[in-house]
Motif scaffolding. Structure first.
Motif, short mmCIF file in Angstrom:
data_model
loop_
_atom_site.label_atom_id
_atom_site.label_comp_id
_atom_site.label_asym_id
_atom_site.label_seq_id
_atom_site.Cartn_x
_atom_site.Cartn_y
_atom_site.Cartn_z
N LYS A 191 0.89 -1.24 0.14
CA LYS A 191 -0.09 -0.10 0.13
C LYS A 191 0.92 1.21 0.05
N VAL A 192 0.70 2.15 -0.98
CA VAL A 192 1.72 3.23 -1.14
C VAL A 192 0.64 4.55 -1.62
N SER A 193 1.53 5.74 -1.35
CA SER A 193 1.08 6.95 -1.55
C SER A 193 2.11 7.79 -1.80
N THR A 194 2.26 8.33 -3.00
CA THR A 194 3.46 9.40 -3.23
C THR A 194 3.16 10.63 -2.68
N LYS A 195 1.90 10.89 -2.33
CA LYS A 195 1.71 12.26 -1.59
C LYS A 195 2.00 12.27 -0.34
N THR A 196 1.93 11.13 0.45
CA THR A 196 2.37 11.07 1.83
C THR A 196 3.52 10.12 2.09
N ASN A 197 3.95 9.75 0.89
CA ASN A 197 5.22 8.83 1.23
C ASN A 197 4.96 7.50 2.01
N THR A 211 14.56 -7.36 -11.35
CA THR A 211 13.80 -6.55 -12.53
C THR A 211 12.39 -6.61 -12.63
N SER A 212 11.93 -5.65 -12.22
CA SER A 212 10.18 -5.95 -12.04
C SER A 212 9.64 -4.78 -13.16
N VAL A 213 8.34 -5.23 -13.25
CA VAL A 213 7.61 -4.30 -14.27
C VAL A 213 6.38 -4.10 -13.79
N PHE A 214 6.06 -2.68 -13.80
CA PHE A 214 4.74 -2.01 -13.47
C PHE A 214 3.81 -2.21 -14.54
N VAL A 215 2.50 -2.89 -14.06
CA VAL A 215 1.55 -3.02 -15.34
C VAL A 215 0.11 -2.43 -14.43
N GLY A 216 -0.80 -2.30 -15.26
CA GLY A 216 -2.07 -1.68 -14.76
C GLY A 216 -2.82 -0.59 -15.83
N GLN A 217 -4.00 -0.35 -15.12
CA GLN A 217 -4.83 0.59 -16.04
C GLN A 217 -3.76 2.07 -16.24
N SER A 218 -4.70 2.74 -17.11
CA SER A 218 -3.80 4.40 -17.09
C SER A 218 -4.56 4.82 -15.97
N GLY A 219 -3.82 5.90 -15.47
CA GLY A 219 -4.21 6.51 -14.40
C GLY A 219 -4.09 5.96 -13.13
N VAL A 220 -3.53 4.98 -12.74
CA VAL A 220 -3.37 4.23 -11.35
C VAL A 220 -2.01 4.88 -10.80
N GLY A 221 -1.35 5.52 -11.45
CA GLY A 221 -0.09 6.27 -10.97
C GLY A 221 1.25 5.78 -11.22
N LYS A 222 1.41 4.84 -12.20
CA LYS A 222 2.70 4.11 -12.48
C LYS A 222 3.90 5.09 -12.45
N SER A 224 4.21 8.28 -11.71
CA SER A 224 4.21 8.96 -10.28
C SER A 224 4.95 8.08 -9.31
N LEU A 225 4.68 6.93 -9.32
CA LEU A 225 5.70 5.79 -8.65
C LEU A 225 7.11 5.94 -9.21
N VAL A 226 7.28 5.88 -10.25
CA VAL A 226 8.69 6.07 -10.96
C VAL A 226 9.11 7.27 -10.31
N ASN A 227 8.39 8.13 -10.62
CA ASN A 227 9.30 9.67 -10.23
C ASN A 227 9.53 9.60 -8.72
N ALA A 228 8.81 9.29 -7.67
CA ALA A 228 9.04 9.13 -6.48
C ALA A 228 10.07 8.31 -6.10
N LEU A 229 10.22 6.82 -6.70
CA LEU A 229 11.38 6.16 -6.31
C LEU A 229 12.73 6.62 -7.07
N LEU A 230 12.60 7.26 -8.22
CA LEU A 230 13.67 7.67 -8.91
C LEU A 230 13.56 9.13 -9.37
N PRO A 231 13.44 10.12 -8.61
CA PRO A 231 13.24 11.54 -8.73
C PRO A 231 13.92 12.39 -10.10
N ASP A 232 15.13 11.66 -10.25
CA ASP A 232 15.74 12.16 -11.61
C ASP A 232 15.10 11.80 -12.98
N CYS A 233 14.03 10.82 -12.98
CA CYS A 233 13.41 10.47 -14.23
C CYS A 233 12.66 11.48 -14.65
#
Length: 339
Positions: A191-197, A211-222, A224-233
């Motif tokens: 359970k994750v939130s990029t807004k509250t960390n 080596t992991s892959v994020f999958v799912g619907q558009s709009g679920v925040g994949k 945003s998760l990458v940006n939170a984990l790797l801010p330079d992206c």
């Protein structure tokens, strides 16, 4: 199962698509041949496909003095469809390099496209992270499809509930049900939130060294998760529409590296993940709580729908299998029949 007769328009459309594919392949082969013929390419070296742009791929050098640098490369159509995560042999050039060989894949996540052809999403992955959120509305059947696909290729799946800060009275019951259902089945649920960390440290530890892959619907925040984990992206992030549906901000799967080890592939969002390429028995095996009862039915060709002595139906009646998961299994089977 009898084949459906195609209409004249459907036949024309299929021929048109095949002709376009052939033309694209010919153009790609021509460009690759031009660079190979120039004779100014560097020696063969190993690399990793970071992303794919139509007739070109971006390759990261994985050895030598240039290790870590990226290069756009052409590739011939006889190499097949290169995807993010592929390990390749390539030759440097100016301005483009050329991929000359693809190393065998250890794993690959695939799905059929609308035309029935297999489309590989990512290669050489260890974990599939199924991302859902309160909005857009999460669907258990889509999660189940990914879980079945993961079982089919022997890759560990996890369910990631993102944007937990956005859980409200309208979504709390469904999110709680999903969390409890998949935890009870033995799956890793994050359970994750990029807004509250919330949960980001746990997610980072889970992804490390794989080596992991994020999958799912558009709009679920994949993204945003990458940006939170790797801010330079600094990936582009889209907003939900008024109908709470996501927009496609990620158009090509991209691979990123964690500084401490491990890799992450962010894939484009999809609303449907077909399993038409799988057999009914493979789908059955993909439902973990069904497995103890497989092979114990009275009839060897049991369809698990109505037959007397069906071990799966007995388990359903006893509460060992939930009605929701049974409905999901039957719906997936119906899509195989339709295909």
């Amino acid at each position: 199962m009898s084949k459906r007769k195609l209409t004249r328009r459907q036949s024309w459309r299929i021929e048109k698509i095949q002709a376009e594919r052939s033309a694209r392949a010919a153009r790609r082969d021509s460009l690759a041949d031009e660079h190979l013929a120039e004779g100014e390419l560097g020696p063969e070296e190993h690399g990793l496909v970071i992303t794919h742009y139509g007739t070109q791929v971006v390759v990261e050098a994985t050895e030598g003095l240039n290790a870590g640098t990226h290069k756009r490369c052409h590739f011939r159509s006889n190499l097949g469809s290169l995807v993010t995560g592929d390990r390749v042999v390539w030759r440097d050039g100016n301005p483009y390099g050329v991929v000359v060989a693809v190393l065998p894949r250890e794993s690959a996540l695939c799905r059929p496209d609308p035309h029935g052809d297999m489309k590989t999403i990512a290669a050489n992955i260890d974990r599939i992270i199924i991302v859902v959120a309160p909005y857009p509305e999460p669907h258990a059947n889509l999660i189940d499809r990914y879980l079945v696909a993961a079982r089919g290729i022997g890759i560990e799946p996890a369910v990631l509930i993102n944007k937990v800060d956005r859980i409200d009275d309208a979504t709390r019951e469904k999110i709680t049900y999903l969390e409890q259902t998949y935890r009870r089945l033995g799956y890793q649920v994050l359970k994750v939130s990029t807004k509250t960390n919330t949960g980001l440290d746990e997610l980072t530890r889970y992804l490390a060294d794989f080596t992991s892959v994020f999958v799912g619907q558009s709009g679920v925040g994949k993204s945003s998760l990458v940006n939170a984990l790797l801010p330079d992206c600094n990936l582009r992030v889209g907003e939900l529409s008024d109908r709470q549906q996501g927009s496609h901000t990620t158009t090509n799967a991209q691979l990123f590296h964690f500084p401490g080890g491990g890799h992450l592939i962010d894939s484009p969002g999809i609303r449907e993940f077909g399993l038409w390429h799988m057999e009914a028995d493979e789908v059955l095996e993909g439902f973990v709580e069904f497995r103890p009862f497989i092979g114990h039915c009275k009839f060897r060709d049991c369809s698990h729908r109505h037959e007397p002595g069906c071990a799966i139906l007995r388990a359903l009646a006893a509460g060992d299998i939930s009605q929701t998961r049974m409905d999901s299994y039957r719906y997936i089977l119906s899509t195989l029949d339709q295909a």
